[in-house]
Structure formats: structure tokens, C-alpha cells
Design a protein around this motif. Structure first.
Motif, PDB file in Angstrom:
ATOM      1  N   TYR A 168       3.698   5.227  -5.634  1.00  0.00           N
ATOM      2  CA  TYR A 168       4.861   5.516  -6.607  1.00  0.00           C
ATOM      3  C   TYR A 168       5.054   4.588  -7.709  1.00  0.00           C
ATOM      4  O   TYR A 168       6.062   4.661  -8.446  1.00  0.00           O
ATOM      5  CB  TYR A 168       5.974   5.412  -5.588  1.00  0.00           C
ATOM      6  N   GLY A 169       4.186   3.561  -7.914  1.00  0.00           N
ATOM      7  CA  GLY A 169       4.214   2.756  -8.834  1.00  0.00           C
ATOM      8  C   GLY A 169       5.420   1.578  -8.955  1.00  0.00           C
ATOM      9  O   GLY A 169       5.802   1.001  -9.937  1.00  0.00           O
ATOM     10  N   GLY A 170       5.893   1.752  -7.779  1.00  0.00           N
ATOM     11  CA  GLY A 170       7.193   0.752  -7.455  1.00  0.00           C
ATOM     12  C   GLY A 170       7.825   0.936  -6.004  1.00  0.00           C
ATOM     13  O   GLY A 170       7.303   1.906  -5.398  1.00  0.00           O
ATOM     14  N   VAL A 171       8.618  -0.165  -5.912  1.00  0.00           N
ATOM     15  CA  VAL A 171       9.387   0.109  -4.502  1.00  0.00           C
ATOM     16  C   VAL A 171      10.396   1.529  -4.316  1.00  0.00           C
ATOM     17  O   VAL A 171      11.201   1.670  -5.106  1.00  0.00           O
ATOM     18  CB  VAL A 171       9.900  -1.166  -4.165  1.00  0.00           C
ATOM     19  N   ASP A 173       0.870  -1.287   0.151  1.00  0.00           N
ATOM     20  CA  ASP A 173      -0.041   0.122   0.037  1.00  0.00           C
ATOM     21  C   ASP A 173       0.905   1.119  -0.097  1.00  0.00           C
ATOM     22  O   ASP A 173       0.517   2.291  -0.821  1.00  0.00           O
ATOM     23  CB  ASP A 173      -0.767   0.015   1.281  1.00  0.00           C
ATOM     24  N   ILE A 174       1.990   1.351   0.800  1.00  0.00           N
ATOM     25  CA  ILE A 174       2.778   2.389   1.110  1.00  0.00           C
ATOM     26  C   ILE A 174       3.656   2.848  -0.466  1.00  0.00           C
ATOM     27  O   ILE A 174       3.562   3.920  -0.705  1.00  0.00           O
ATOM     28  CB  ILE A 174       3.869   2.036   1.984  1.00  0.00           C
ATOM     29  N   ALA A 203       8.508  -7.932 -16.262  1.00  0.00           N
ATOM     30  CA  ALA A 203       7.810  -7.734 -17.406  1.00  0.00           C
ATOM     31  C   ALA A 203       6.217  -7.540 -17.361  1.00  0.00           C
ATOM     32  O   ALA A 203       5.698  -6.550 -17.708  1.00  0.00           O
ATOM     33  CB  ALA A 203       7.876  -8.961 -18.537  1.00  0.00           C
ATOM     34  N   PHE A 204       5.580  -8.153 -16.238  1.00  0.00           N
ATOM     35  CA  PHE A 204       4.199  -8.098 -15.907  1.00  0.00           C
ATOM     36  C   PHE A 204       4.100  -6.779 -15.273  1.00  0.00           C
ATOM     37  O   PHE A 204       2.995  -6.260 -15.453  1.00  0.00           O
ATOM     38  CB  PHE A 204       3.892  -9.453 -14.805  1.00  0.00           C
ATOM     39  N   ASP A 205       5.022  -6.513 -14.397  1.00  0.00           N
ATOM     40  CA  ASP A 205       4.984  -5.117 -13.660  1.00  0.00           C
ATOM     41  C   ASP A 205       4.876  -3.855 -14.537  1.00  0.00           C
ATOM     42  O   ASP A 205       4.282  -3.026 -14.627  1.00  0.00           O
ATOM     43  CB  ASP A 205       5.993  -5.153 -12.616  1.00  0.00           C
ATOM     44  N   LYS A 206       5.999  -4.038 -15.583  1.00  0.00           N
ATOM     45  CA  LYS A 206       6.107  -2.892 -16.452  1.00  0.00           C
ATOM     46  C   LYS A 206       5.131  -2.837 -17.463  1.00  0.00           C
ATOM     47  O   LYS A 206       4.548  -1.458 -17.695  1.00  0.00           O
ATOM     48  CB  LYS A 206       7.493  -3.147 -17.137  1.00  0.00           C
ATOM     49  N   VAL A 207       4.503  -4.066 -17.993  1.00  0.00           N
ATOM     50  CA  VAL A 207       3.421  -4.009 -18.850  1.00  0.00           C
ATOM     51  C   VAL A 207       2.103  -3.394 -18.167  1.00  0.00           C
ATOM     52  O   VAL A 207       1.436  -2.612 -18.710  1.00  0.00           O
ATOM     53  CB  VAL A 207       3.029  -5.353 -19.600  1.00  0.00           C
ATOM     54  N   ALA A 208       2.021  -3.985 -17.015  1.00  0.00           N
ATOM     55  CA  ALA A 208       0.755  -3.486 -16.163  1.00  0.00           C
ATOM     56  C   ALA A 208       0.683  -1.897 -15.856  1.00  0.00           C
ATOM     57  O   ALA A 208      -0.167  -1.079 -16.096  1.00  0.00           O
ATOM     58  CB  ALA A 208       0.787  -3.994 -14.671  1.00  0.00           C
ATOM     59  N   LYS A 209       2.055  -1.214 -15.792  1.00  0.00           N
ATOM     60  CA  LYS A 209       2.219   0.235 -15.369  1.00  0.00           C
ATOM     61  C   LYS A 209       1.754   0.868 -16.826  1.00  0.00           C
ATOM     62  O   LYS A 209       1.223   1.801 -16.807  1.00  0.00           O
ATOM     63  CB  LYS A 209       3.881   0.380 -15.004  1.00  0.00           C
ATOM     64  N   ILE A 254      -0.051  -0.068 -19.109  1.00  0.00           N
ATOM     65  CA  ILE A 254      -1.541  -0.075 -19.059  1.00  0.00           C
ATOM     66  C   ILE A 254      -2.447   0.964 -18.532  1.00  0.00           C
ATOM     67  O   ILE A 254      -3.705   1.113 -18.340  1.00  0.00           O
ATOM     68  CB  ILE A 254      -2.162  -1.419 -19.203  1.00  0.00           C
ATOM     69  N   GLY A 255      -1.516   0.893 -17.085  1.00  0.00           N
ATOM     70  CA  GLY A 255      -2.338   1.848 -16.110  1.00  0.00           C
ATOM     71  C   GLY A 255      -2.811   0.944 -15.121  1.00  0.00           C
ATOM     72  O   GLY A 255      -3.846   1.670 -14.158  1.00  0.00           O
ATOM     73  N   LEU A 256      -2.322  -0.127 -14.721  1.00  0.00           N
ATOM     74  CA  LEU A 256      -2.717  -1.087 -13.707  1.00  0.00           C
ATOM     75  C   LEU A 256      -1.919  -0.878 -12.478  1.00  0.00           C
ATOM     76  O   LEU A 256      -0.769  -0.435 -12.771  1.00  0.00           O
ATOM     77  CB  LEU A 256      -2.807  -2.525 -14.092  1.00  0.00           C
ATOM     78  N   PRO A 257      -2.465  -1.135 -11.206  1.00  0.00           N
ATOM     79  CA  PRO A 257      -1.713  -1.088  -9.983  1.00  0.00           C
ATOM     80  C   PRO A 257      -0.458  -1.885  -9.779  1.00  0.00           C
ATOM     81  O   PRO A 257      -0.277  -2.916 -10.651  1.00  0.00           O
ATOM     82  CB  PRO A 257      -2.655  -1.207  -8.871  1.00  0.00           C
ATOM     83  N   TYR A 258       0.391  -1.616  -8.991  1.00  0.00           N
ATOM     84  CA  TYR A 258       1.843  -2.292  -8.603  1.00  0.00           C
ATOM     85  C   TYR A 258       1.472  -3.230  -7.577  1.00  0.00           C
ATOM     86  O   TYR A 258       0.675  -2.623  -6.512  1.00  0.00           O
ATOM     87  CB  TYR A 258       3.102  -1.273  -8.344  1.00  0.00           C
ATOM     88  N   PRO A 259       1.915  -4.432  -7.380  1.00  0.00           N
ATOM     89  CA  PRO A 259       2.565  -5.247  -8.604  1.00  0.00           C
ATOM     90  C   PRO A 259       1.524  -5.674  -9.460  1.00  0.00           C
ATOM     91  O   PRO A 259       0.585  -6.431  -9.061  1.00  0.00           O
ATOM     92  CB  PRO A 259       3.267  -6.277  -7.619  1.00  0.00           C
ATOM     93  N   GLY A 260       2.266  -5.521 -10.613  1.00  0.00           N
ATOM     94  CA  GLY A 260       1.064  -5.695 -11.924  1.00  0.00           C
ATOM     95  C   GLY A 260       0.638  -7.178 -11.946  1.00  0.00           C
ATOM     96  O   GLY A 260      -0.356  -7.426 -12.637  1.00  0.00           O
ATOM     97  N   GLY A 261       1.339  -8.170 -11.648  1.00  0.00           N
ATOM     98  CA  GLY A 261       1.294  -9.775 -12.035  1.00  0.00           C
ATOM     99  C   GLY A 261      -0.326 -10.058 -11.802  1.00  0.00           C
ATOM    100  O   GLY A 261      -0.935 -10.159 -12.499  1.00  0.00           O
ATOM    101  N   PRO A 262      -0.742  -9.856 -10.517  1.00  0.00           N
ATOM    102  CA  PRO A 262      -2.205 -10.179 -10.216  1.00  0.00           C
ATOM    103  C   PRO A 262      -3.064  -9.565 -10.893  1.00  0.00           C
ATOM    104  O   PRO A 262      -4.218 -10.131 -11.362  1.00  0.00           O
ATOM    105  CB  PRO A 262      -2.232 -10.008  -8.613  1.00  0.00           C
TER     106      PRO A 262
END
Ligand code: KG4
Ligand code: ZN
Length: 349
Positions: free
Chosen positions: A45-48, A40-41, A171-177, A179-187
Motif C-alpha cells: 500500500y506504500g504506507g501504513v 511486508d503487509i 521526507a525520505f519516505d515521500k521522495v522514495a515513493k 521515485i518508485g522505491l519501496p516503503y519505508p524509503g530511507g534504507p
């Protein structure tokens, strides 16, 4: 057979975790496994953010150790050895858990064990095994790594293939970003993919035709980026209705390469056993594709239990248990190593 009780800390990235495990070389019982997530924290920022991560590890750690001991119903005097992740990971985050475990070991006059996070993921499919670690072809797919390893037994690993650029989870996380999906993108990608078609877009299956067992996911990421800018030349944000198809097609491309290369590796090694571990192995479509391919090829499959798939301390305690029973203790002078590699023998056909 000798038994030991281990307390382990994991703080390599954005999860603070503490686990207490008791066992021998064949089976282990998890007395407690606590995780305090910082997702959540970092999400806004879209990443750690490393500075935020280390501050929050120091805040979360002490209460989490107390919680793990209370859950296990034991006191510090019952712990035979203390362990922590030494790398790979964020230096400032690793230091918090590593130093805390050392301090507890010094205060309790017990041994300290410095553990490789990737060895934790690699052996995590065996945490709930009753027969110890068996020879297998292992696919480790996390946010930082994509590796195929022939695991001959504890501490005896041959690296067969790895990613040459992005890890599958990355790759899941970067593609999600994109597309505009939240971090972490995989789920989030997996969820969107459930209502999309895997054949809607023909994304590349990199290095599938190459004879080696290495991976590359950066070309796939770029192919998704081109598709997004074709769909919306203004800012690349796809229309809502296109998201499920993009996610399903991207996910299918990643899965096909992971499955085919791992099956190929198992065949080359004459291996009848495949294990999957790391955060990406949570993915239901990936598990289904592996189940199907393994049945077809007469290979046994063991996917890491969901509780030990993403970062956790039980997997660190499990490696530490084997190290401790072998008497492989670490000196108190040992340091963290953000770029730590798995001690493998590199095999190339
Ligand atoms: O193993 P892990 O928790 O941390 C690392 O050591 O990297 O893996 C985290 C990665 C992230 O990239 C996350 O997006 C990915 O695992 N992940 C998934 C799924 N759940 C987590 N990727 C695809 N599908 C999922 N369901
Ligand atoms: Zn991890």
C-alpha cells in the motif's frame, strides 16, 4: 542501588515489540527484545494502513510476550512493572499495546507505566551506557519527528528546534515513493545513494542561513518533484540511471542541514556531547557526516546502537525503568494520546 525488571510493549505504528529489561539508574541489561515487523503487509500500500496495523498487533502481541519471557528465562511473577507506549502514534495501534500492558499489570497486581515514544527515542543512545543518562545535545530523527533537544538528565529536556513541516524520515519516505522505491524509503534511498553523486543536483538546504534551529523539508521534497518531472514529463518516474544521483543529492541536502543545525545547537549550549537517535540515524552517510563534524569541533558523539534505532520496546522499557525507580506510576484510567508531545521546556535564543 535499587534494581527493577520491566516488561514493555511498543505498538505505536507498524512494529509490534516486547522487551524485558533489568537495571538501575546507571546501567540496564536487556533480557529480551522481540520485534514482529509488519513492513511486508503494508509495503503493497506504500504506507501504513491503520486498520491492518491494529489487527496485526493483536495477533502478534500475545505470542511475542511469551517469546520475550522465554528468551529472558523468567515468568510474569518476576516483572516489577509493566509499560507501554501511549503516544504519539496511531490511536488504534497504541490502544492494543497500552491495554495489554495495563491488563498484565492489573492481573499481576503490579504498577503500570504509560510512556512517550519520543522520550524512548531520545534516551535510546543510553540503553547500553554504564553511566546512566548524561547531559547532551540530542538530535531525534524519525519518521514522524525531527527535533533538537538539550537533554539535561532524565525528565529534564529543553526543546531547541523542530521541523515546521515534514520530518526527515517522512521526507525520505515521500521522495522514495515519488521515485518508485519501496516503503519505508530511507534504507532504499541510502542504498541507491551509495552509487550516486551528492553534487549531481543542487537541492535546497532549507533554513540553513536562519538564526533559529528549526527545520523544513517540504521545499526539498518539492525541488525533487520538479527535477523528476523535468527528467520525465510523462509520469515523473526517473530513468533508472538517474536514480542514484537523485538519491545521493537528496540525502546530502538532508544531512547537511541536520549536521549544521545540531552542531550550532551544541555550540550555543556549550555542550561537548551529541547523541543521535530515531530511524534516520541508521543512515551510514549521516553517521559519517556527524563523526567528521564532531571530531572537527571537539564534540563527543554517541549514535544509538542499531538494535534500538528504529521502533523497539527496549527504549520504552528504558524510560519506564527510570520512571519506576522515581515512583512515577500511571493510573489505570490513563489513556493513549496519538498527538502526545514530549514534556519539554521550550528554549529560544
Ligand atoms: O524511528 P522510526 O522507526 O519510526 C518512527 O517513530 O517514525 O523511524 C522510521 C523512519 C522512516 O521514515 C524510515 O524511512 C527512516 O526512519 N529510516 C531511514 C533509514 N532507515 C530508516 N532513513 C534514512 N536512512 C536509513 N538508513
Ligand atoms: Zn519511532
Amino acid at each position: 542501588m535499587s534494581h527493577a525488571t520491566i516488561l514493555a510493549i511498543e505498538s505505536s505504528c507498524d512494529e509490534t515489540a516486547v522487551a524485558i529489561l533489568r537495571g538501575n539508574r546507571l546501567e540496564a541489561e536487556i533480557l529480551s527484545s522481540e520485534i514482529s515487523s509488519q513492513i511486508d503487509i503494508h509495503q503493497e500500500y506504500g504506507g501504513v494502513v491503520p486498520e491492518l496495523a491494529s489487527r496485526n498487533h493483536s495477533l502478534a502481541l500475545r505470542p511475542l510476550v511469551d517469546k520475550a519471557l522465554a528468551q529472558a528465562g523468567i515468568g510474569l511473577e518476576s516483572i516489577d512493572a509493566f509499560a507501554a507506549t501511549a503516544g504519539p502514534g496511531l490511536a488504534s495501534s497504541l490502544l492494543i499495546g497500552h491495554t495489554a500492558a495495563k491488563a498484565m499489570a492489573v492481573a499481576s497486581k503490579k504498577p503500570f507505566l504509560s510512556i512517550n515514544h519520543m522520550e524512548g527515542h531520545l534516551l535510546s543512545p543510553f540503553i547500553d551506557s554504564k553511566q546512566g543518562i548524561q547531559e547532551n545535545t540530542s538530535l531525534v530523527v524519525s519518521g514522524g519527528h525531527t527535533m533538537i533537544i538539550q537533554t539535561h538528565g532524565y525528565g529534564n529536556y529543553a526543546l531547541l528546534g523542530k521541523t515546521l513541516d515534514d520530518a526527515a524520515g517522512e521526507a525520505f519516505d515521500k521522495v522514495a515513493k515519488m521515485i518508485g522505491l519501496p516503503y519505508p524509503g530511507g534504507p532504499h534511498i541510502e542504498k541507491q545513494a551509495q552509487s550516486g553523486s551528492p553534487d549531481a543536483y543542487d537541492f535546497p538546504r532549507s533554513m540553513l542561513k536562519k538564526p533559529h534551529l528549526d527545520f523544513s523539508f517540504s521545499g526539498l521534497k518539492t525541488a525533487v518533484l520538479y527535477t523528476l518531472s523535468e527528467l520525465n514529463p510523462v509520469d515523473g518516474r526517473p530513468p533508472e540511471e538517474a536514480i542514484p544521483d537523485i538519491c545521493a543529492s537528496f540525502q546530502a541536502a538532508v544531512i547537511e542541514v541536520l549536521v549544521k543545525k545540531t552542531i550550532k545547537a551544541a555550540k550555543q549550549q556549550n555542550s561537548k556531547f551529541i547523541t543521535l537517535s530515531g530511524g534516520v540515524s541508521c543512515n551510514g552517510a549521516l553517521k559519517n557526516a556527524f563523526e567528521e563534524a564532531c571530531v572537527k569541533n571537539g564534540i563527543k558523539l554517541k549514535v544509538c546502537s542499531p538494535a534500538f534505532t528504529t521502533d523497539n520496546a527496549a527504549m520504552i522499557a528504558y524510560v519506564a525503568l527510570h520512571k519506576h525507580l522515581n515512583g512515577e506510576h500511571s493510573p489505570f484510567s490513563c489513556d493513549v494520546d496519538p498527538n502526545m508531545r514530549l514534556n519539554t521546556l521550550v528554549l529560544r535564543k
